[in-house]
Design a protein around this motif. Structure first.
Motif, PDB file in Angstrom:
ATOM      1  N   LEU A   1      18.523 -27.013  -1.244  1.00 58.13           N
ATOM      2  CA  LEU A   1      19.489 -26.246  -2.030  1.00 58.13           C
ATOM      3  C   LEU A   1      18.856 -24.962  -2.567  1.00 58.13           C
ATOM      4  CD1 LEU A   1      21.108 -29.251  -3.923  1.00 58.13           C
ATOM      5  CD2 LEU A   1      22.140 -27.924  -2.059  1.00 58.13           C
ATOM      6  N   VAL A   2      17.629 -25.071  -3.057  1.00 57.00           N
ATOM      7  CA  VAL A   2      16.916 -23.882  -3.542  1.00 57.00           C
ATOM      8  C   VAL A   2      16.718 -22.894  -2.399  1.00 57.00           C
ATOM      9  CG1 VAL A   2      14.694 -23.045  -4.426  1.00 57.00           C
ATOM     10  CG2 VAL A   2      15.790 -25.038  -5.493  1.00 57.00           C
ATOM     11  N   GLU A   3      16.319 -23.398  -1.246  1.00 54.42           N
ATOM     12  CA  GLU A   3      16.102 -22.496  -0.107  1.00 54.42           C
ATOM     13  C   GLU A   3      17.400 -21.790   0.296  1.00 54.42           C
ATOM     14  OE1 GLU A   3      14.581 -22.425   4.506  1.00 54.42           O
ATOM     15  OE2 GLU A   3      13.926 -24.065   3.208  1.00 54.42           O
TER      16      GLU A   3
ATOM     17  N   ARG B   1      27.443 -26.510  -6.860  1.00 54.23           N
ATOM     18  CA  ARG B   1      27.404 -27.358  -8.054  1.00 54.23           C
ATOM     19  C   ARG B   1      27.407 -28.858  -7.759  1.00 54.23           C
ATOM     20  NH1 ARG B   1      30.561 -26.942 -13.840  1.00 54.23           N
ATOM     21  NH2 ARG B   1      29.805 -28.957 -14.599  1.00 54.23           N
ATOM     22  N   PRO B   2      28.327 -29.392  -6.942  1.00 54.30           N
ATOM     23  CA  PRO B   2      28.308 -30.852  -6.755  1.00 54.30           C
ATOM     24  C   PRO B   2      27.015 -31.357  -6.135  1.00 54.30           C
ATOM     25  CG  PRO B   2      29.924 -29.813  -5.288  1.00 54.30           C
ATOM     26  CD  PRO B   2      29.428 -28.755  -6.217  1.00 54.30           C
ATOM     27  N   HIS B   3      26.397 -30.561  -5.291  1.00 55.97           N
ATOM     28  CA  HIS B   3      25.151 -30.978  -4.650  1.00 55.97           C
ATOM     29  C   HIS B   3      23.986 -30.940  -5.640  1.00 55.97           C
ATOM     30  CE1 HIS B   3      27.351 -30.905  -0.909  1.00 55.97           C
ATOM     31  NE2 HIS B   3      27.760 -29.684  -1.196  1.00 55.97           N
ATOM     32  N   LEU B   4      23.951 -29.912  -6.484  1.00 60.51           N
ATOM     33  CA  LEU B   4      22.915 -29.853  -7.513  1.00 60.51           C
ATOM     34  C   LEU B   4      23.088 -30.989  -8.516  1.00 60.51           C
ATOM     35  CD1 LEU B   4      22.884 -25.982  -8.042  1.00 60.51           C
ATOM     36  CD2 LEU B   4      20.942 -27.351  -7.242  1.00 60.51           C
ATOM     37  N   GLU B   5      24.321 -31.271  -8.899  1.00 57.53           N
ATOM     38  CA  GLU B   5      24.566 -32.377  -9.839  1.00 57.53           C
ATOM     39  C   GLU B   5      24.147 -33.715  -9.236  1.00 57.53           C
ATOM     40  OE1 GLU B   5      28.199 -31.145 -12.762  1.00 57.53           O
ATOM     41  OE2 GLU B   5      28.754 -31.615 -10.688  1.00 57.53           O
TER      42      GLU B   5
ATOM     43  N   GLU C   1      21.815 -34.248  -7.031  1.00 54.89           N
ATOM     44  CA  GLU C   1      20.360 -34.332  -6.887  1.00 54.89           C
ATOM     45  C   GLU C   1      19.615 -34.272  -8.217  1.00 54.89           C
ATOM     46  OE1 GLU C   1      18.625 -35.003  -3.954  1.00 54.89           O
ATOM     47  OE2 GLU C   1      20.717 -35.511  -3.525  1.00 54.89           O
ATOM     48  N   LEU C   2      20.286 -33.797  -9.259  1.00 55.11           N
ATOM     49  CA  LEU C   2      19.632 -33.664 -10.570  1.00 55.11           C
ATOM     50  C   LEU C   2      20.460 -34.382 -11.650  1.00 55.11           C
ATOM     51  CD1 LEU C   2      18.808 -29.867 -10.184  1.00 55.11           C
ATOM     52  CD2 LEU C   2      17.166 -31.753 -10.012  1.00 55.11           C
ATOM     53  N   PRO C   3      20.713 -35.669 -11.456  1.00 52.57           N
ATOM     54  CA  PRO C   3      21.587 -36.387 -12.403  1.00 52.57           C
ATOM     55  C   PRO C   3      20.988 -36.525 -13.802  1.00 52.57           C
ATOM     56  CG  PRO C   3      20.550 -37.931 -10.897  1.00 52.57           C
ATOM     57  CD  PRO C   3      20.207 -36.543 -10.406  1.00 52.57           C
ATOM     58  N   HIS C   4      19.671 -36.334 -13.915  1.00 53.43           N
ATOM     59  CA  HIS C   4      19.001 -36.460 -15.211  1.00 53.43           C
ATOM     60  C   HIS C   4      19.176 -35.216 -16.087  1.00 53.43           C
ATOM     61  CE1 HIS C   4      16.216 -34.464 -12.476  1.00 53.43           C
ATOM     62  NE2 HIS C   4      15.547 -33.996 -13.521  1.00 53.43           N
ATOM     63  N   LEU C   5      19.795 -34.162 -15.531  1.00 54.11           N
ATOM     64  CA  LEU C   5      19.949 -32.912 -16.281  1.00 54.11           C
ATOM     65  C   LEU C   5      21.420 -32.587 -16.503  1.00 54.11           C
ATOM     66  CD1 LEU C   5      17.391 -30.667 -14.359  1.00 54.11           C
ATOM     67  CD2 LEU C   5      17.122 -31.570 -16.668  1.00 54.11           C
ATOM     68  N   PRO C   6      21.786 -32.146 -17.720  1.00 54.82           N
ATOM     69  CA  PRO C   6      23.139 -31.613 -17.908  1.00 54.82           C
ATOM     70  C   PRO C   6      23.303 -30.378 -17.026  1.00 54.82           C
ATOM     71  CG  PRO C   6      22.000 -31.859 -20.016  1.00 54.82           C
ATOM     72  CD  PRO C   6      20.986 -32.098 -18.939  1.00 54.82           C
ATOM     73  N   PHE C   7      24.508 -30.186 -16.475  1.00 50.93           N
ATOM     74  CA  PHE C   7      24.667 -29.072 -15.544  1.00 50.93           C
ATOM     75  C   PHE C   7      24.440 -27.729 -16.230  1.00 50.93           C
ATOM     76  CE2 PHE C   7      26.742 -25.895 -12.910  1.00 50.93           C
ATOM     77  CZ  PHE C   7      26.025 -26.110 -11.740  1.00 50.93           C
ATOM     78  N   GLY C   8      24.695 -27.627 -17.521  1.00 55.04           N
ATOM     79  CA  GLY C   8      24.412 -26.376 -18.237  1.00 55.04           C
ATOM     80  C   GLY C   8      22.940 -26.002 -18.135  1.00 55.04           C
ATOM     81  N   ASP C   9      22.060 -27.014 -18.185  1.00 54.66           N
ATOM     82  CA  ASP C   9      20.623 -26.754 -18.031  1.00 54.66           C
ATOM     83  C   ASP C   9      20.293 -26.304 -16.608  1.00 54.66           C
ATOM     84  OD1 ASP C   9      20.438 -27.577 -20.636  1.00 54.66           O
ATOM     85  OD2 ASP C   9      19.311 -29.413 -20.215  1.00 54.66           O
ATOM     86  N   VAL C  10      20.921 -26.958 -15.641  1.00 63.04           N
ATOM     87  CA  VAL C  10      20.688 -26.591 -14.237  1.00 63.04           C
ATOM     88  C   VAL C  10      21.134 -25.149 -14.000  1.00 63.04           C
ATOM     89  CG1 VAL C  10      21.297 -27.087 -11.836  1.00 63.04           C
ATOM     90  CG2 VAL C  10      20.917 -28.976 -13.435  1.00 63.04           C
ATOM     91  N   ALA C  11      22.329 -24.815 -14.490  1.00 63.62           N
ATOM     92  CA  ALA C  11      22.853 -23.452 -14.304  1.00 63.62           C
ATOM     93  C   ALA C  11      21.938 -22.430 -14.960  1.00 63.62           C
ATOM     94  CB  ALA C  11      24.268 -23.358 -14.872  1.00 63.62           C
ATOM     95  N   TRP C  12      21.420 -22.750 -16.144  1.00 65.95           N
ATOM     96  CA  TRP C  12      20.505 -21.846 -16.835  1.00 65.95           C
ATOM     97  C   TRP C  12      19.239 -21.643 -16.004  1.00 65.95           C
ATOM     98  CZ3 TRP C  12      15.596 -21.563 -18.771  1.00 65.95           C
ATOM     99  CH2 TRP C  12      15.350 -20.563 -19.718  1.00 65.95           C
TER     100      TRP C  12
END
Length: 197
Positions: free
Chosen positions: A85-87, A138-142, A144-155
């Motif tokens: 996803l990052v790539e 967004r759904p893919h990041l959520e 893969e990163l369920p331990h983080l609130p999406f606001g943190d991921v977006a930041w």
């Protein structure tokens, strides 16, 4: 529109905004570089802001199309991990920056200016272009990163990923001597760790 004339103006505007930013770029220098009279910007674009928006569109539309294509490739191969996803998010910037730099030294700083020196209208234009990309990722990041609130991921995406890309591409000593592939690989490793922490 006279396409050769418009292309010349857009090329000159890209180079000018890359060096001086979207607020500091000189219309006179753009016209002189493009070899057109001073009324050409108003005739073809309606004014300075419309010219800047046309430059942004020319950069951002293919960048975001490439992001979505890379995401689709990753999804078609199975559930994409954070590195993929990052790539998919950063590869288009690095590839485009190398292409711009190949056209003329310093031109890649245009992408850096988009991320690090945006005026209000640049911020709004970038946000409008990026909104569908964010919705797609967004759904893919959520997932893969369920331990983080999406606001943190977006930041983290905004400031860790695109802040890093913007700073790198704004630097006059940006490492364009290195192959794009090497730079993508190193950035993916570093930014995956930052996003996932």
């Amino acid at each position: 529109m006279a396409s050769a004339r418009v292309s010349a103006i857009l090329d000159a505007a890209e180079a000018e905004f890359a060096g001086a930013g979207f607020d500091g770029g000189s219309l006179r220098r753009i016209m002189r570089q493009a070899g057109v009279d001073t009324g050409a910007v108003h005739y073809h674009f309606g004014g300075r802001q419309a010219l800047a928006e046309a430059v942004l569109d020319r950069i951002l539309v293919p960048l975001n199309a490439r992001r979505r294509a890379l995401l689709a490739e990753a999804v078609s191969a199975g559930r994409p991990n954070v590195s993929q996803l990052v790539e998919a998010l950063i590869r288009p910037d690095i590839e485009t920056a190398h292409e711009l730099e190949g056209q003329s030294p310093g031109r890649a700083r245009l992408i850096g200016a988009i991320y690090t020196r945006p005026s209000d209208f640049v911020t709004a234009t970038v946000a409008a272009h990026f909104a569908p990309v964010a919705d797609a990722f967004r759904p893919h990041l959520e997932a893969e990163l369920p331990h983080l609130p999406f606001g943190d991921v977006a930041w983290r995406v905004r400031w860790c990923m695109f802040g890093t890309i913007g700073s790198l591409l704004s630097d006059e000593s940006a490492p364009f001597a290195r192959p794009a592939e090497d730079l993508v690989h190193e950035l993916v490793q570093t930014l995956t760790a930052a996003i996932s922490a």
